[in-house]
Enzyme design. Structure first.
Site, PDB file in Angstrom:
ATOM      1  N   ASP A 142       0.811  -1.223   0.000  1.00 28.30           N
ATOM      2  CA  ASP A 142       0.000   0.000   0.000  1.00 28.30           C
ATOM      3  C   ASP A 142       0.846   1.275   0.000  1.00 28.30           C
ATOM      4  OD1 ASP A 142      -2.408   1.607   0.195  1.00 28.30           O
ATOM      5  OD2 ASP A 142      -3.356  -0.267   0.838  1.00 28.30           O
ATOM      6  N   HIS A 143       0.171   2.400   0.108  1.00 31.62           N
ATOM      7  CA  HIS A 143       0.782   3.717  -0.140  1.00 31.62           C
ATOM      8  C   HIS A 143       2.057   3.951   0.666  1.00 31.62           C
ATOM      9  CE1 HIS A 143      -0.688   5.389   3.707  1.00 31.62           C
ATOM     10  NE2 HIS A 143      -1.661   4.515   3.518  1.00 31.62           N
ATOM     11  N   GLU A 144       3.032   4.499  -0.016  1.00 28.98           N
ATOM     12  CA  GLU A 144       4.277   4.991   0.587  1.00 28.98           C
ATOM     13  C   GLU A 144       5.136   3.918   1.250  1.00 28.98           C
ATOM     14  OE1 GLU A 144       3.269   9.019   2.566  1.00 28.98           O
ATOM     15  OE2 GLU A 144       1.386   7.916   2.244  1.00 28.98           O
TER      16      GLU A 144
END
Ligand SMILES: CC(C)(COP(=O)(O)OP(=O)(O)OC[C@H]1O[C@@H](n2cnc3c(N)ncnc32)[C@H](O)[C@@H]1OP(=O)(O)O)[C@@H](O)C(=O)NCCC(=O)NCCS
Length: 213
Positions: A142-144
């Site tokens: 997921d993000h980052e």
């Protein structure tokens, strides 16, 4: 559809997964390598044994600089993937990410050379992936998240947002890693584990919660 040519080191089930993906993309596997002379190989593709076999193939290969090298060693084999990746680079093969057409890779994510993103995987916004990594079937990064080199996110594993993963880590099949944690290099999370705390380098953690309190 590409018309790219590939050379794959490793002749196990993972190699056959990559060969199927390459065929789906319209590419061709021109050579397969393995250290084990008993390896079954990929149907119809010439199999060469060991470094000597690789060098023998390379001496007669047509335009090897246009052939993509891929390493089909899964499990906790990040170090081996990276070593063979470096050998490919040293011998002049191309190294590029291979992404399944039914994987989702966000435009703001970045993929290192020789990475493999398999069917139904998700690689989300601003996530970063090092060299020679595998994001396996239905895995989600997921993000980052920032993943080092030689990382394998096994089938169905979930890395929630903002996780840092060191080099050569195996995130086991179906593991869930909670947001903002860090997993040290060479660590392993067991299949089905729910990781709720940072994992030190080299550690192996299993269960729910993992590591155990
Ligand atoms: C954690 C792991 C590395 C342990 O492997 P191992 O050292 O060979 O361990 P064993 O199979 O001998 O099991 C040792 C004990 O741990 C338990 N165990 C093994 N894996 C476990 C897991 N994922 N979660 C909980 N317990 C686990 C076993 O039941 C056994 O318990 P017991 O001593 O009470 O009988 C392995 O089971 C695992 O989960 N590997 C990840 C595999 C994976 O996802 N690969 C990706 C392929 S694409």
């Amino acid at each position: 559809m590409s018309e790219e040519r590939y050379a794959i080191w490793g002749a196990s089930g993972h190699a056959r997964v990559l060969a199927a993906l390459i065929a789906l993309r319209g590419g061709t596997v021109v050579a397969n390598f393995d250290n084990d002379p008993r390896a079954s190989g990929i149907g119809g593709v010439p199999l060469y044994i060991g470094q000597a076999g690789f060098d023998q193939w390379l001496a007669t290969a047509t335009a090897p600089e246009s052939i993509c090298g891929l390493v089909a060693i899964g499990g906790h084999g990040g170090r081996d993937r990276l070593a063979i990746h470096a050998m490919f680079a040293g011998r002049g093969l191309r190294l590029a990410p291979l992404v399944h057409p039914r994987a989702t890779v966000c435009a703001t994510a970045s993929l290192g050379a020789g990475t493999q993103i398999l069917a139904h995987a998700v690689f989300a916004t601003e996530a970063r992936l090092g060299r020679a990594c595998i994001v396996n079937h239905q895995a989600s990064v997921d993000h980052e998240c920032v993943l080092g080199d030689g990382v394998h996110v096994a089938p169905g594993a979930t890395l929630c947002g903002c996780i840092v993963v060191g080099d050569n880590v195996l995130i086991g099949a179906g593991s869930v890693v909670l947001p903002r944690l860090s997993i040290g290099e060479n660590a392993l999370t067991g299949a089905g584990s729910v990781v709720t705390r940072d994992v030190p380098a080299g550690a192996q953690v299993v269960g729910n919660p993992a590591p155990n309190p």
